[in-house]
Design a protein around this motif. Sequence first.
Motif, PDB file in Angstrom:
ATOM      1  N   UNK A  29       0.447  -1.656  -0.041  1.00 18.41           N
ATOM      2  CA  UNK A  29       0.087  -0.297   0.460  1.00 18.41           C
ATOM      3  C   UNK A  29       0.852   1.080   0.077  1.00 18.41           C
ATOM      4  N   UNK A  30       0.832   2.688  -0.964  1.00 18.61           N
ATOM      5  CA  UNK A  30       0.892   3.582  -0.234  1.00 18.61           C
ATOM      6  C   UNK A  30       0.708   3.742   0.359  1.00 18.61           C
ATOM      7  N   UNK A  31       1.548   5.273   0.432  1.00 18.79           N
ATOM      8  CA  UNK A  31       0.887   5.718   2.297  1.00 18.79           C
ATOM      9  C   UNK A  31      -0.821   6.500   2.402  1.00 18.79           C
ATOM     10  N   UNK A  32      -0.803   5.230   3.285  1.00 20.69           N
ATOM     11  CA  UNK A  32      -1.488   5.730   3.442  1.00 20.69           C
ATOM     12  C   UNK A  32      -2.684   7.121   5.079  1.00 20.69           C
ATOM     13  N   UNK A  33      -3.181   8.096   4.670  1.00 16.73           N
ATOM     14  CA  UNK A  33      -3.993   8.889   5.545  1.00 16.73           C
ATOM     15  C   UNK A  33      -4.648   9.182   6.004  1.00 16.73           C
ATOM     16  N   UNK A  34      -5.568  10.153   6.524  1.00 16.42           N
ATOM     17  CA  UNK A  34      -6.438   9.675   6.835  1.00 16.42           C
ATOM     18  C   UNK A  34      -7.525  11.073   6.304  1.00 16.42           C
ATOM     19  N   UNK A  35      -7.792  11.479   4.742  1.00 16.49           N
ATOM     20  CA  UNK A  35      -8.180  12.470   4.534  1.00 16.49           C
ATOM     21  C   UNK A  35     -10.090  11.140   4.372  1.00 16.49           C
ATOM     22  N   UNK A  36     -11.213  11.950   4.109  1.00 17.25           N
ATOM     23  CA  UNK A  36     -12.703  11.451   3.965  1.00 17.25           C
ATOM     24  C   UNK A  36     -12.403  10.960   2.597  1.00 17.25           C
ATOM     25  N   UNK A  37     -12.897   9.877   2.126  1.00 14.26           N
ATOM     26  CA  UNK A  37     -13.260   9.417   0.626  1.00 14.26           C
ATOM     27  C   UNK A  37     -14.412  10.658   0.029  1.00 14.26           C
ATOM     28  N   UNK A  38     -13.675  11.088  -0.965  1.00 11.98           N
ATOM     29  CA  UNK A  38     -15.010  12.171  -1.675  1.00 11.98           C
ATOM     30  C   UNK A  38     -14.562  13.152  -1.249  1.00 11.98           C
ATOM     31  N   UNK A  39     -14.624  13.534  -0.050  1.00  8.88           N
ATOM     32  CA  UNK A  39     -14.582  15.218  -0.250  1.00  8.88           C
ATOM     33  C   UNK A  39     -13.123  15.572   0.427  1.00  8.88           C
ATOM     34  N   UNK A  40     -11.989  14.570   1.208  1.00  5.35           N
ATOM     35  CA  UNK A  40     -11.027  15.261   1.344  1.00  5.35           C
ATOM     36  C   UNK A  40     -10.428  15.750   2.526  1.00  5.35           C
ATOM     37  N   UNK A  41     -11.611  15.682   3.374  1.00  5.43           N
ATOM     38  CA  UNK A  41     -10.959  16.895   4.763  1.00  5.43           C
ATOM     39  C   UNK A  41     -10.684  15.798   5.325  1.00  5.43           C
ATOM     40  N   UNK A  42     -10.361  16.908   6.126  1.00  8.77           N
ATOM     41  CA  UNK A  42      -9.666  15.950   7.230  1.00  8.77           C
ATOM     42  C   UNK A  42     -10.640  15.679   9.463  1.00  8.77           C
ATOM     43  N   UNK A  43     -10.664  15.113   9.286  1.00  9.16           N
ATOM     44  CA  UNK A  43     -11.718  14.413  10.883  1.00  9.16           C
ATOM     45  C   UNK A  43     -10.781  15.017  11.957  1.00  9.16           C
ATOM     46  N   UNK A  44     -10.788  16.332  12.285  1.00  4.09           N
ATOM     47  CA  UNK A  44     -10.957  16.613  13.383  1.00  4.09           C
ATOM     48  C   UNK A  44     -10.490  17.632  13.355  1.00  4.09           C
ATOM     49  N   UNK A  45      -9.812  18.502  11.805  1.00  5.14           N
ATOM     50  CA  UNK A  45      -8.629  19.468  12.158  1.00  5.14           C
ATOM     51  C   UNK A  45     -10.082  20.299  12.433  1.00  5.14           C
ATOM     52  N   UNK A  46      -9.322  21.716  12.702  1.00  9.20           N
ATOM     53  CA  UNK A  46      -9.828  22.594  13.200  1.00  9.20           C
ATOM     54  C   UNK A  46      -9.202  23.779  12.559  1.00  9.20           C
ATOM     55  N   UNK A  47      -9.950  24.513  11.844  1.00 11.34           N
ATOM     56  CA  UNK A  47      -8.552  26.025  11.386  1.00 11.34           C
ATOM     57  C   UNK A  47      -9.552  27.102  11.932  1.00 11.34           C
ATOM     58  N   UNK A  48      -8.430  27.923  11.984  1.00 10.51           N
ATOM     59  CA  UNK A  48      -8.326  29.166  12.280  1.00 10.51           C
ATOM     60  C   UNK A  48      -7.960  30.122  10.606  1.00 10.51           C
ATOM     61  N   UNK A  49      -9.179  31.054  10.193  1.00 14.70           N
ATOM     62  CA  UNK A  49      -8.386  31.559   8.907  1.00 14.70           C
ATOM     63  C   UNK A  49      -7.483  30.983   8.008  1.00 14.70           C
ATOM     64  N   UNK A  50      -8.090  29.547   7.944  1.00 17.69           N
ATOM     65  CA  UNK A  50      -6.920  29.343   6.997  1.00 17.69           C
ATOM     66  C   UNK A  50      -6.133  28.569   7.895  1.00 17.69           C
ATOM     67  N   UNK A  51      -5.536  28.474   9.111  1.00 22.30           N
ATOM     68  CA  UNK A  51      -4.477  28.446   9.502  1.00 22.30           C
ATOM     69  C   UNK A  51      -4.856  27.170  10.292  1.00 22.30           C
ATOM     70  N   UNK A  52      -4.429  25.994  10.578  1.00 25.61           N
ATOM     71  CA  UNK A  52      -4.576  24.551  11.211  1.00 25.61           C
ATOM     72  C   UNK A  52      -4.531  25.582  12.837  1.00 25.61           C
ATOM     73  N   UNK A  53      -5.393  24.802  13.418  1.00 26.21           N
ATOM     74  CA  UNK A  53      -5.091  25.131  14.803  1.00 26.21           C
ATOM     75  C   UNK A  53      -5.098  24.168  16.363  1.00 26.21           C
ATOM     76  N   UNK A  54      -5.542  23.068  15.911  1.00 26.43           N
ATOM     77  CA  UNK A  54      -5.494  21.951  16.376  1.00 26.43           C
ATOM     78  C   UNK A  54      -6.553  20.786  15.681  1.00 26.43           C
ATOM     79  N   UNK A  55      -6.361  19.687  16.551  1.00 27.31           N
ATOM     80  CA  UNK A  55      -6.534  18.179  15.373  1.00 27.31           C
ATOM     81  C   UNK A  55      -7.006  17.013  16.564  1.00 27.31           C
TER      82      UNK A  55
END
Length: 138
Positions: A29-55
């Motif tokens: 398997x190639x490297x597999x990350x946690x992006x959601x199929x179809x949307x590419x959203x990353x579960x649990x990521x919180x952004x503030x003005x486009x900057x990742x602030x927590x996950x």
Amino acid sequence: MSDTISTSAAPKPVGAYPHARRVGNLLFLSGVGPRTPGTNEIPGNVYDEGRLVSYDIAAQTRQVFANVRAVLEAAGARWEDLVDVTVFLTDMARDFPTYNRLYAEYFTQAQPCRTTLGISALPTPIAIELKCVAAIGD
């Protein structure tokens, strides 16, 4: 003999590579990350003005396991066929205890070899990525 595997049940690769490649009885398997199929959203990521602030490492760990399972199933393999798992964490000190607990929940029967590495970054704003090898029948 070599076959490439791609599936819409897993997030699209972020580069020019397949989800997996079968060579003989091995599935890489190639490297597999946690992006959601179809949307590419990353579960649990919180952004503030486009900057990742927590996950949320628990949410990302569950999703990366689901994505690995989707690639395995697309190749005709099962979770129990995994023989080697390499895990990359961007914050080993903070995330290892949660990840390790969830890993033990998901790998009750299957006991692949495992290596866990702490790294400084991954290509997208994710906190975990898995690189896996499975042994499958003909």
